[in-house]
Design an enzyme around this catalytic site. Structure first.
Site, PDB file in Angstrom:
ATOM      1  N   LYS A  68       0.750  -1.225   0.122  1.00  0.00           N
ATOM      2  CA  LYS A  68      -0.049  -0.034   0.125  1.00  0.00           C
ATOM      3  C   LYS A  68       0.851   1.213  -0.006  1.00  0.00           C
ATOM      4  CE  LYS A  68      -0.830   0.404   4.931  1.00  0.00           C
ATOM      5  NZ  LYS A  68       0.042   1.804   5.297  1.00  0.00           N
ATOM      6  N   ASP A  69       2.230   1.262   0.290  1.00  0.00           N
ATOM      7  CA  ASP A  69       3.101   2.364   0.376  1.00  0.00           C
ATOM      8  C   ASP A  69       3.921   2.676  -0.994  1.00  0.00           C
ATOM      9  OD1 ASP A  69       2.329   2.880   2.901  1.00  0.00           O
ATOM     10  OD2 ASP A  69       4.039   1.930   3.920  1.00  0.00           O
ATOM     11  N   ARG A 121      -7.233   8.563   1.622  1.00  0.00           N
ATOM     12  CA  ARG A 121      -8.296   7.610   1.636  1.00  0.00           C
ATOM     13  C   ARG A 121      -8.984   7.732   2.935  1.00  0.00           C
ATOM     14  NH1 ARG A 121      -8.557   2.918   4.185  1.00  0.00           N
ATOM     15  NH2 ARG A 121      -6.268   3.102   4.514  1.00  0.00           N
ATOM     16  N   ARG A 122      -8.291   7.689   4.205  1.00  0.00           N
ATOM     17  CA  ARG A 122      -8.894   7.507   5.549  1.00  0.00           C
ATOM     18  C   ARG A 122      -9.610   9.288   6.020  1.00  0.00           C
ATOM     19  NH1 ARG A 122      -3.500   4.947   8.104  1.00  0.00           N
ATOM     20  NH2 ARG A 122      -4.072   2.669   8.041  1.00  0.00           N
ATOM     21  N   ARG A 139       2.700  12.468  10.527  1.00  0.00           N
ATOM     22  CA  ARG A 139       3.805  11.867   9.926  1.00  0.00           C
ATOM     23  C   ARG A 139       4.485  10.887  11.024  1.00  0.00           C
ATOM     24  NH1 ARG A 139       2.900  10.318   6.587  1.00  0.00           N
ATOM     25  NH2 ARG A 139       5.017   9.432   6.401  1.00  0.00           N
ATOM     26  N   ARG A 145       3.912   7.486  16.582  1.00  0.00           N
ATOM     27  CA  ARG A 145       2.701   8.398  16.420  1.00  0.00           C
ATOM     28  C   ARG A 145       2.003   7.823  17.816  1.00  0.00           C
ATOM     29  NH1 ARG A 145       0.213   6.974  10.980  1.00  0.00           N
ATOM     30  NH2 ARG A 145       1.847   5.480  10.702  1.00  0.00           N
ATOM     31  N   CYS A 234      -0.563   5.570  -3.503  1.00  0.00           N
ATOM     32  CA  CYS A 234      -0.689   5.538  -2.074  1.00  0.00           C
ATOM     33  C   CYS A 234      -1.083   6.807  -1.735  1.00  0.00           C
ATOM     34  CB  CYS A 234       0.634   5.225  -1.180  1.00  0.00           C
ATOM     35  SG  CYS A 234       2.017   6.333  -1.260  1.00  0.00           S
TER      36      CYS A 234
END
Length: 301
Positions: A68-69, A121-122, A139, A145, A234
């Site tokens: 996905k990246d 997307r989120r 980031r 995070r 992505c």
């Protein structure tokens, strides 16, 4: 997380080539180092650019990444190809709240709650499904995070991350709620780890091929083909998720282009033979373009 993925791949490779000597080289991506918007460092390829240079310069023979990246197929560095695909893991996203916070759903969070995510997307899904919440771009890798969230220094009150990533880190106890993938649409390539090599390196290709999980490779090829048709990657507010019926040899691709402003998405469902996943995925992407997806893809939040 990257080292956990590398360890899994190394174990799988050693099972098939027990005499092979592996030299693992750690490479920190620009995307993990940068704390601002990815657009500031060129966006596409932020998580693969440095590893690509190592690969193309001959400093390593293979690189490992979350599918996905990866940049979209049309933006992928030339001379690099996928040599192996590990079995797909969980595709779902999860809501994580600060340590000690009572469990809650997205619906239960109070208006104005800041929800951290780096994925368009989120952010688009939050605006469409939960307009009372405020997406906040962040980031950094997952554990960084989470630590910042607990310390109150993240600039957000909650965070959405991939369940597969938390499992790799042994942090599934942090999950407040698993988000239903039928509603909270997964990323293209979610839960898939890919190993790439130089296109002109048949020796490495031969070593990697036996590691591939064939059903997952079918899913990946279909999802990447849909992205290619959309010229997405992505950083695109889109979801492509393929499912495979191995008994019938049928492949179904669910493709959605989201409105970054939170409006109605465009959807397509395409079914075809698993023997030609790229063709099925391509048709799914083209159908969205025929319905006007280019307009949404051109929108910036």
């Amino acid at each position: 997380m990257a080292m956990e993925q590398t360890g899994r791949f190394a174990r799988a490779l050693r099972l098939r080539h027990p005499d092979l000597e592996l030299d693992i080289v750690e490479i920190t991506s620009e995307g993990d180092q940068h704390r601002g918007p990815l657009a500031e460092i060129g966006g596409k390829g932020a998580f693969t650019r440095r590893a690509d240079r190592y690969l193309l310069d001959g400093r390593v023979d293979a690189t490992i990444a979350c599918a996905k990246d990866l940049p979209g197929p049309h933006d992928r560095a030339t001379g690099i190809t996928v040599g192996a695909v590990l079995p797909r893991e969980d595709v779902r996203d999860v809501l994580v709240l600060p340590a000690g916070h009572a469990p809650a759903t997205l619906e239960q969070l109070p208006p104005g709650t800041r929800v951290a995510t780096s994925a368009p997307r989120r952010a688009a899904l939050l605006k469409a499904l939960h307009p009372h919440l405020v997406p906040v771009p962040v980031r950094g890798n997952a554990d960084t995070r989470l630590n910042a969230l607990d310390a109150g220094t993240l600039g957000a009150d909650a965070i959405i991350v991939a369940l597969a990533g938390l499992r790799r880190l042994g942090l599934t106890d942090r999950v407040s709620r698993i988000l239903d993938p039928a509603v909270w649409l997964p990323a293209a390539g979610a839960g898939i780890v890919v190993i790439e090599h130089r296109t002109d390196d048949p020796a490495t290709a031969g070593l990697l091929a036996p590691v591939t999980h064939t059903p997952t490779r079918v899913l990946l090829d279909a999802e990447r083909a849909a992205l290619a048709a959309l010229r997405g990657g992505c950083l695109t507010a889109a979801s492509v998720h393929a499912t495979l019926d191995e008994a019938t040899g049928s492949l179904t691709v669910h493709a959605v282009v989201l409105d970054p402003a939170g409006g109605a998405p465009l959807r397509s469902v395409t079914t075809g033979p698993a023997a030609d996943p790229a063709a099925v995925g391509h048709r799914a992407g083209v159908r969205l373009l025929d319905e006007g997806a280019a307009r949404l893809l051109a929108v910036r939040p």
